[in-house]
Design an enzyme around this catalytic site. Structure first.
Site, mmCIF file in Angstrom:
data_model
loop_
_atom_site.group_PDB
_atom_site.id
_atom_site.type_symbol
_atom_site.label_atom_id
_atom_site.label_comp_id
_atom_site.label_asym_id
_atom_site.label_seq_id
_atom_site.Cartn_x
_atom_site.Cartn_y
_atom_site.Cartn_z
ATOM 1 N N LYS A 97 32.123 -29.299 46.168
ATOM 2 C CA LYS A 97 33.131 -28.284 45.886
ATOM 3 C C LYS A 97 33.959 -27.985 47.133
ATOM 4 O O LYS A 97 33.512 -28.223 48.262
ATOM 5 C CB LYS A 97 32.443 -26.974 45.456
ATOM 6 C CG LYS A 97 31.705 -27.010 44.142
ATOM 7 C CD LYS A 97 31.021 -25.669 43.884
ATOM 8 C CE LYS A 97 30.263 -25.662 42.574
ATOM 9 N NZ LYS A 97 31.157 -25.669 41.412
ATOM 10 N N ARG A 124 24.660 -28.478 32.841
ATOM 11 C CA ARG A 124 24.354 -29.006 31.508
ATOM 12 C C ARG A 124 23.215 -30.025 31.551
ATOM 13 O O ARG A 124 22.525 -30.222 30.559
ATOM 14 C CB ARG A 124 25.620 -29.609 30.896
ATOM 15 C CG ARG A 124 26.191 -30.804 31.628
ATOM 16 C CD ARG A 124 27.653 -31.054 31.274
ATOM 17 N NE ARG A 124 28.514 -30.021 31.844
ATOM 18 C CZ ARG A 124 29.838 -29.974 31.650
ATOM 19 N NH1 ARG A 124 30.433 -30.887 30.898
ATOM 20 N NH2 ARG A 124 30.553 -29.020 32.191
#
Length: 508
Positions: A279, A353
């Site tokens: 990120k 996920r």
């Protein structure tokens, strides 16, 4: 590890002087023609004089405004506090959420005082419950990493609710419920607020054990060796890049008289760098909150146990730290998830996920009546619904009930669709599916991915399931408001408890 904040809740009727306090809080609404003094225990003469002075005192009745005045002899308190309750209409009572926020805002802003009397309008037990709940949520602080407490104000320790309903049926139960909810939400907040130097997979598992002490729950922890042996490829694939190895924590509340069975699965990424797909540095510190879903489901089950509700509830905490290293998963790697499905990892920053998929498969194997997963899953949730509203997707029977429960609890949740065309975007050339798909509508695409791992019930049909994306509302980077403090908010704990209560009521 987690220092919880609790408040003593009680009620009082008639003579305020019988319960000396530091401050008495009365409500002011924002009417169409100016501020309106709400029902209160002041004498008619005092109330009339005060109502005539509101505008000159700068009182507007706007939500979150509090104005401190010298106390009146009749109140038995040194301070009289006028608390804004927001817009009001003539002849219409305040909503429960308006009461909850007014009480929470007042208690939050009166930190430093020991005892506060909340003399807000309470026409029903539900109103008393709302005021108590707001007080419990407003009385929170997180100071455990301060080297000095100088200049810091302790939260209000005692909240006394002035109401004609004191001592009537249901009030004591309402106070108990409010206290337990406040404890659960505040514990969730404190877990989210922990720095990643102190909260990582192993210590998160330890915190779960500590919080469960004294409650009729069973806590089971999978370490990295057991996870590897039993094939939890999603959790291991995400967590293997960190020197602090992943954990799966199962928290079971199984009362003998349970009439329903639910499973709650929570994302517990204790820090998310994005892994190899790293990120940007700006804002990365907020990624300590990427375990909020796991904190929510943990404390929901503990609250259900504390309330003694007749439901079997199991929380699955899928915990890992997503770090880049020579051992980390790479883009284009293929992971074999728990249960055997394979996933091509196209972006290591779509890691939540992956851990959740393992937890959903594990939960499915116990054939619950419903599975609800909670996760800070996508930035797309913030784009779609903003900072304060969670998105809920899944089976209509579950999403509809969750929306109704959220409305009752005073939390913002909005149902979103799962368009069938999004599934094709998750197709992989080398595995059963990829971990990212269509960028537009990414919140829904992520939910479509999770749906692939929901198992079938004993009837051969897919288990009823819902996914709640709390990426925005789980962490408040803005100013405090109502009963909501900065940073961790503890959102959806109250919604999930209300969902279970509604489920049991419908089955009764």
């Amino acid at each position: 590890m987690v220092k919880n904040t609790e408040i003593n809740l009680s009620t009082l009727t008639r003579d305020l002087k019988k319960s000396p306090s530091d401050a008495v809080v009365i409500g002011v609404g924002k009417g169409t023609d100016g501020p309106v003094l709400l029902d209160n225990p002041l004498t008619a003469k005092s109330a009339e004089a005060l109502a005539d002075s509101l505008k000159s005192l700068g009182v507007t009745g706007a939500a979150d405004q509090i104005v401190r005045l010298p106390g009146l002899p009749e109140t038995g308190a040194g301070i009289l506090v006028l608390a804004g309750a927001g817009s009001v209409s003539a002849g219409k009572p305040l909503t429960e959420e308006a009461l909850r926020r007014a009480a929470g805002s007042a208690v939050r802003q009166l930190a430093g005082l020991a005892t506060v009397v909340l003399a807000l309008p309470t026409a029903s037990v539900a109103d008393v419950a709302a005021v108590a709940e707001g007080a419990a949520l407003g009385a929170y602080s997180f100071t455990e990493f301060r080297s000095s407490q100088d200049g810091l104000k302790d939260p209000v320790k005692n909240a006394v609710i002035f109401t004609d309903l004191a001592g009537t049926d249901g009030v004591d139960a309402a106070l108990k419920r409010a206290g337990l909810l406040g404890k659960a939400v505040n514990a969730t907040r404190s877990l989210v607020n922990q720095p990643p130097s102190h909260l990582y997979p192993e210590t998160f598992a330890e915190a779960a054990r500590d919080l469960a002490k004294g409650l009729p729950v069973k806590v089971t922890v999978w370490d990295e060796k057991r996870l590897e042996k039993e094939g939890f490829g999603g959790i291991m694939g995400v967590g293997k890049g960190s020197s602090r190895q992943p954990r799966l924590v199962k928290v079971e509340y199984s009362p003998a008289r349970a009439t329903s069975k639910i499973a709650l699965v929570g994302k517990g990424i204790t820090f998310d760098t994005g892994g190899i797909s790293i990120k940007p540095a700006l804002g990365m510190g907020d990624m300590k909150s990427d375990m909020a879903g796991a904190a929510v489901v943990l404390n929901t089950v503990l609250a259900l146990a504390g309330l003694g509700l007749p439901v079997k509830a199991t929380a699955w905490l899928c915990i890992a730290e997503n770090m880049p290293s020579g051992a980390a998963s790479r883009p284009a790697d293929v992971l074999t998830m728990f249960g055997g499905k394979t996933v091509e990892v196209l972006n290591t920053d779509a890691e939540g996920r992956l851990v959740m998929a393992d937890g959903i498969v594990a939960a499915s194997r116990e054939f619950p009546d419903a599975i609800i997963d909670v996760a800070t899953l996508t930035g797309a949730q913030l784009i779609a619904l903003g900072n304060r509203t969670a998105g809920v997707m899944g089976s209509d029977s579950v999403t509809g009930a969750l929306k109704a429960a959220a409305d009752r609890a005073g939390e913002l949740v909005w149902p979103m669709p799962l368009p069938e065309e999004l599934r094709a975007s998750l197709d992989s050339q080398v595995a059963d599916l990829a971990n990212i798909g269509e960028r537009h509508g990414g919140m829904m695409t992520a939910a479509v991915f999770l749906r692939e791992f929901v198992g079938k019930g004993k009837d051969g049909e897919q288990i009823p399931w819902a996914h709640i994306d709390i990426a925005g509302p789980s962490f408040n980077n803005g100013s405090p408001y109502g009963y909501t403090h900065k940073q961790g908010t503890g959102c959806t704990v109250r919604t999930l408890v209300a969902y279970v209560e509604d489920l049991l009521a419908a089955a009764a």
